[in-house]
Write a protein that holds these residues in place. Structure first.
Motif, PDB file in Angstrom:
ATOM      1  N   ARG A 191     -26.756  34.272 -32.998  1.00 20.54           N
ATOM      2  CA  ARG A 191     -26.697  34.651 -34.416  1.00 20.54           C
ATOM      3  C   ARG A 191     -27.932  35.448 -34.827  1.00 20.54           C
ATOM      4  NH1 ARG A 191     -24.960  28.665 -35.581  1.00 20.54           N
ATOM      5  NH2 ARG A 191     -22.687  28.860 -35.602  1.00 20.54           N
ATOM      6  N   SER A 192     -29.094  34.994 -34.389  1.00 21.87           N
ATOM      7  CA  SER A 192     -30.344  35.679 -34.743  1.00 21.87           C
ATOM      8  C   SER A 192     -30.400  37.085 -34.169  1.00 21.87           C
ATOM      9  CB  SER A 192     -31.552  34.873 -34.256  1.00 21.87           C
ATOM     10  OG  SER A 192     -31.625  33.645 -34.933  1.00 21.87           O
ATOM     11  N   CYS A 193     -29.984  37.238 -32.911  1.00 26.42           N
ATOM     12  CA  CYS A 193     -29.990  38.561 -32.283  1.00 26.42           C
ATOM     13  C   CYS A 193     -29.034  39.505 -33.014  1.00 26.42           C
ATOM     14  CB  CYS A 193     -29.609  38.455 -30.813  1.00 26.42           C
ATOM     15  SG  CYS A 193     -30.856  37.661 -29.783  1.00 26.42           S
ATOM     16  N   ALA A 194     -27.854  39.002 -33.346  1.00 21.28           N
ATOM     17  CA  ALA A 194     -26.885  39.834 -34.064  1.00 21.28           C
ATOM     18  C   ALA A 194     -27.422  40.211 -35.443  1.00 21.28           C
ATOM     19  CB  ALA A 194     -25.549  39.110 -34.177  1.00 21.28           C
ATOM     20  N   ALA A 195     -28.038  39.267 -36.132  1.00 17.49           N
ATOM     21  CA  ALA A 195     -28.589  39.543 -37.460  1.00 17.49           C
ATOM     22  C   ALA A 195     -29.696  40.593 -37.397  1.00 17.49           C
ATOM     23  CB  ALA A 195     -29.120  38.254 -38.085  1.00 17.49           C
ATOM     24  N   ALA A 196     -30.380  40.650 -36.262  1.00 22.04           N
ATOM     25  CA  ALA A 196     -31.438  41.648 -36.075  1.00 22.04           C
ATOM     26  C   ALA A 196     -30.880  43.005 -35.652  1.00 22.04           C
ATOM     27  CB  ALA A 196     -32.448  41.150 -35.050  1.00 22.04           C
ATOM     28  N   GLY A 197     -29.557  43.087 -35.484  1.00 25.55           N
ATOM     29  CA  GLY A 197     -28.937  44.367 -35.159  1.00 25.55           C
ATOM     30  C   GLY A 197     -28.537  44.560 -33.714  1.00 25.55           C
ATOM     31  N   ALA A 198     -28.701  43.533 -32.890  1.00 28.40           N
ATOM     32  CA  ALA A 198     -28.355  43.667 -31.472  1.00 28.40           C
ATOM     33  C   ALA A 198     -26.846  43.554 -31.259  1.00 28.40           C
ATOM     34  CB  ALA A 198     -29.057  42.587 -30.657  1.00 28.40           C
ATOM     35  N   THR A 199     -26.351  44.282 -30.287  1.00 23.82           N
ATOM     36  CA  THR A 199     -25.013  44.045 -29.774  1.00 23.82           C
ATOM     37  C   THR A 199     -25.161  42.917 -28.774  1.00 23.82           C
ATOM     38  OG1 THR A 199     -24.370  46.344 -30.051  1.00 23.82           O
ATOM     39  CG2 THR A 199     -23.089  45.045 -28.482  1.00 23.82           C
ATOM     40  N   VAL A 200     -24.374  41.858 -28.938  1.00 24.66           N
ATOM     41  CA  VAL A 200     -24.593  40.634 -28.175  1.00 24.66           C
ATOM     42  C   VAL A 200     -23.429  40.344 -27.239  1.00 24.66           C
ATOM     43  CG1 VAL A 200     -25.032  38.162 -28.351  1.00 24.66           C
ATOM     44  CG2 VAL A 200     -25.949  39.707 -30.087  1.00 24.66           C
ATOM     45  N   ALA A 201     -23.758  40.040 -25.992  1.00 27.99           N
ATOM     46  CA  ALA A 201     -22.788  39.520 -25.035  1.00 27.99           C
ATOM     47  C   ALA A 201     -23.043  38.021 -24.946  1.00 27.99           C
ATOM     48  CB  ALA A 201     -22.960  40.173 -23.670  1.00 27.99           C
ATOM     49  N   LEU A 246     -19.350  36.301 -34.808  1.00 27.34           N
ATOM     50  CA  LEU A 246     -20.205  37.470 -35.048  1.00 27.34           C
ATOM     51  C   LEU A 246     -19.386  38.663 -35.517  1.00 27.34           C
ATOM     52  CD1 LEU A 246     -22.655  37.295 -32.015  1.00 27.34           C
ATOM     53  CD2 LEU A 246     -22.967  36.398 -34.323  1.00 27.34           C
ATOM     54  N   ARG A 247     -18.250  38.895 -34.870  1.00 30.40           N
ATOM     55  CA  ARG A 247     -17.402  40.025 -35.278  1.00 30.40           C
ATOM     56  C   ARG A 247     -16.909  39.853 -36.709  1.00 30.40           C
ATOM     57  NH1 ARG A 247     -16.026  39.837 -29.776  1.00 30.40           N
ATOM     58  NH2 ARG A 247     -14.237  38.471 -30.130  1.00 30.40           N
ATOM     59  N   ALA A 248     -16.570  38.627 -37.093  1.00 26.11           N
ATOM     60  CA  ALA A 248     -16.111  38.361 -38.458  1.00 26.11           C
ATOM     61  C   ALA A 248     -17.199  38.661 -39.482  1.00 26.11           C
ATOM     62  CB  ALA A 248     -15.655  36.906 -38.589  1.00 26.11           C
ATOM     63  N   ALA A 249     -18.459  38.554 -39.049  1.00 25.07           N
ATOM     64  CA  ALA A 249     -19.590  38.866 -39.925  1.00 25.07           C
ATOM     65  C   ALA A 249     -19.998  40.335 -39.833  1.00 25.07           C
ATOM     66  CB  ALA A 249     -20.776  37.969 -39.574  1.00 25.07           C
ATOM     67  N   GLY A 250     -19.227  41.136 -39.083  1.00 28.85           N
ATOM     68  CA  GLY A 250     -19.493  42.569 -39.006  1.00 28.85           C
ATOM     69  C   GLY A 250     -20.378  43.015 -37.861  1.00 28.85           C
ATOM     70  N   HIS A 251     -20.658  42.130 -36.926  1.00 29.13           N
ATOM     71  CA  HIS A 251     -21.513  42.476 -35.791  1.00 29.13           C
ATOM     72  C   HIS A 251     -20.665  42.847 -34.577  1.00 29.13           C
ATOM     73  CE1 HIS A 251     -24.884  40.924 -38.059  1.00 29.13           C
ATOM     74  NE2 HIS A 251     -24.226  39.781 -38.233  1.00 29.13           N
ATOM     75  N   VAL A 252     -21.284  43.535 -33.631  1.00 31.44           N
ATOM     76  CA  VAL A 252     -20.616  43.870 -32.374  1.00 31.44           C
ATOM     77  C   VAL A 252     -20.993  42.802 -31.357  1.00 31.44           C
ATOM     78  CG1 VAL A 252     -20.349  45.596 -30.563  1.00 31.44           C
ATOM     79  CG2 VAL A 252     -20.753  46.323 -32.920  1.00 31.44           C
ATOM     80  N   SER A 253     -19.974  42.172 -30.767  1.00 30.65           N
ATOM     81  CA  SER A 253     -20.246  41.126 -29.783  1.00 30.65           C
ATOM     82  C   SER A 253     -19.115  41.056 -28.772  1.00 30.65           C
ATOM     83  CB  SER A 253     -20.411  39.773 -30.473  1.00 30.65           C
ATOM     84  OG  SER A 253     -19.210  39.408 -31.125  1.00 30.65           O
ATOM     85  N   HIS A 254     -19.434  40.479 -27.633  1.00 35.56           N
ATOM     86  CA  HIS A 254     -18.484  40.347 -26.530  1.00 35.56           C
ATOM     87  C   HIS A 254     -18.608  38.951 -25.951  1.00 35.56           C
ATOM     88  CE1 HIS A 254     -18.126  44.713 -26.674  1.00 35.56           C
ATOM     89  NE2 HIS A 254     -19.442  44.724 -26.746  1.00 35.56           N
ATOM     90  N   ALA A 255     -17.480  38.366 -25.548  1.00 37.52           N
ATOM     91  CA  ALA A 255     -17.475  37.038 -24.934  1.00 37.52           C
ATOM     92  C   ALA A 255     -17.299  37.170 -23.430  1.00 37.52           C
ATOM     93  CB  ALA A 255     -16.337  36.199 -25.517  1.00 37.52           C
ATOM     94  N   LEU A 256     -18.061  36.360 -22.705  1.00 37.17           N
ATOM     95  CA  LEU A 256     -17.961  36.302 -21.251  1.00 37.17           C
ATOM     96  C   LEU A 256     -17.950  34.850 -20.823  1.00 37.17           C
ATOM     97  CD1 LEU A 256     -20.757  38.846 -21.006  1.00 37.17           C
ATOM     98  CD2 LEU A 256     -18.593  39.257 -19.871  1.00 37.17           C
ATOM     99  N   SER A 257     -17.160  34.549 -19.817  1.00 35.15           N
ATOM    100  CA  SER A 257     -17.098  33.185 -19.312  1.00 35.15           C
ATOM    101  C   SER A 257     -17.688  33.134 -17.910  1.00 35.15           C
ATOM    102  CB  SER A 257     -15.633  32.716 -19.268  1.00 35.15           C
ATOM    103  OG  SER A 257     -15.555  31.440 -18.698  1.00 35.15           O
TER     104      SER A 257
END
Length: 95
Positions: A15-25, A41-52
């Protein structure tokens, strides 16, 4: 790329990284938690990707890193392995 980013401290760092503007995996051994974190994160307008994957495992670690790099445009700026101690050096030499 945050390993263990699906819950707890890892989720807070995501959450902190996304809030700072990072694209997060978001990587987590639990695919559902990784997806929920990325969806949040996407619902809050950030770019993010999920990996398992289990970033403590050599083969899975490489798969997660390769997958993250592909989703992040070929480059991982920061990798945070929030797990028990990885079973091999972090990051692998070829990354």
């Amino acid at each position: 790329m945050i390993g263990g980013g699906g819950a707890g401290i890892g989720r807070s760092i995501v959450r902190s990284c996304a809030a700072a503007g990072a694209t997060v995996a978001v990587a987590d051994v639990d695919a559902v938690r990784a997806t929920e974190a990325a969806d949040e994160l996407r619902a809050a307008g950030h770019v993010s990707h999920a990996l398992s994957g289990d970033v403590r495992s050599g083969e899975q670690l490489e798969d997660v890193i390769v997958g993250a790099a592909e989703r992040l445009g070929g480059r991982i700026g920061v990798a945070v392995p929030l797990t028990d101690r990885p079973k091999r050096p972090w990051p692998p030499r070829n990354c």
